[in-house]
Design a protein around this motif. Sequence first.
Motif, PDB file in Angstrom:
ATOM      1  N   TYR A   1      -0.609  -7.632   2.280  1.00  0.00           N
ATOM      2  CA  TYR A   1      -0.479  -6.319   2.918  1.00  0.00           C
ATOM      3  C   TYR A   1       0.909  -5.741   2.678  1.00  0.00           C
ATOM      4  N   ARG A   2       1.937  -6.555   2.881  1.00  0.00           N
ATOM      5  CA  ARG A   2       3.322  -6.093   2.694  1.00  0.00           C
ATOM      6  C   ARG A   2       3.598  -5.712   1.232  1.00  0.00           C
ATOM      7  N   ASP A   3       3.020  -6.472   0.292  1.00  0.00           N
ATOM      8  CA  ASP A   3       3.196  -6.144  -1.130  1.00  0.00           C
ATOM      9  C   ASP A   3       2.567  -4.791  -1.460  1.00  0.00           C
ATOM     10  N   TRP A   4       1.374  -4.560  -0.900  1.00  0.00           N
ATOM     11  CA  TRP A   4       0.708  -3.265  -1.102  1.00  0.00           C
ATOM     12  C   TRP A   4       1.578  -2.141  -0.546  1.00  0.00           C
ATOM     13  N   GLN A   5       2.100  -2.345   0.653  1.00  0.00           N
ATOM     14  CA  GLN A   5       2.944  -1.321   1.270  1.00  0.00           C
ATOM     15  C   GLN A   5       4.184  -1.045   0.418  1.00  0.00           C
ATOM     16  N   LYS A   6       4.804  -2.112  -0.041  1.00  0.00           N
ATOM     17  CA  LYS A   6       6.023  -1.976  -0.845  1.00  0.00           C
ATOM     18  C   LYS A   6       5.718  -1.222  -2.139  1.00  0.00           C
TER      19      LYS A   6
END
Length: 116
Positions: free
Chosen positions: A9-14
Amino acid sequence: MKLVDGLSYRDWQKRNTEAFSKLDCSQGKKLRSKGYRNIGWDNVQKSWSLLQSSFQELSLFEHKLRKGDLTGAINHSILEAEQAQEIASEALESITENYNNVKEIADQALAKYQLL
């Protein structure tokens, strides 16, 4: 931790944030009006597809023009024209070769069988 397409999720957001930051203000507003929102799995995934379609709308030629790189835009256009010419030339050769093959087969068939 849940992964989608190999990203957390954090990678997608980044990734979304980095891509969004490369847009100019008007593009960002346009994307937000289409539903860009970088919070929540569904929103993050939808936002990535919105970003991808946004980047596809802007060609490299347009990008260079917007950045004021007129020489780069002209060089890019010349390169695209040369590539198109090369592809057209290859297609013409292929068509000519196919035509000659079909003509040879037709001539053989006509020689083998009498016309009525």
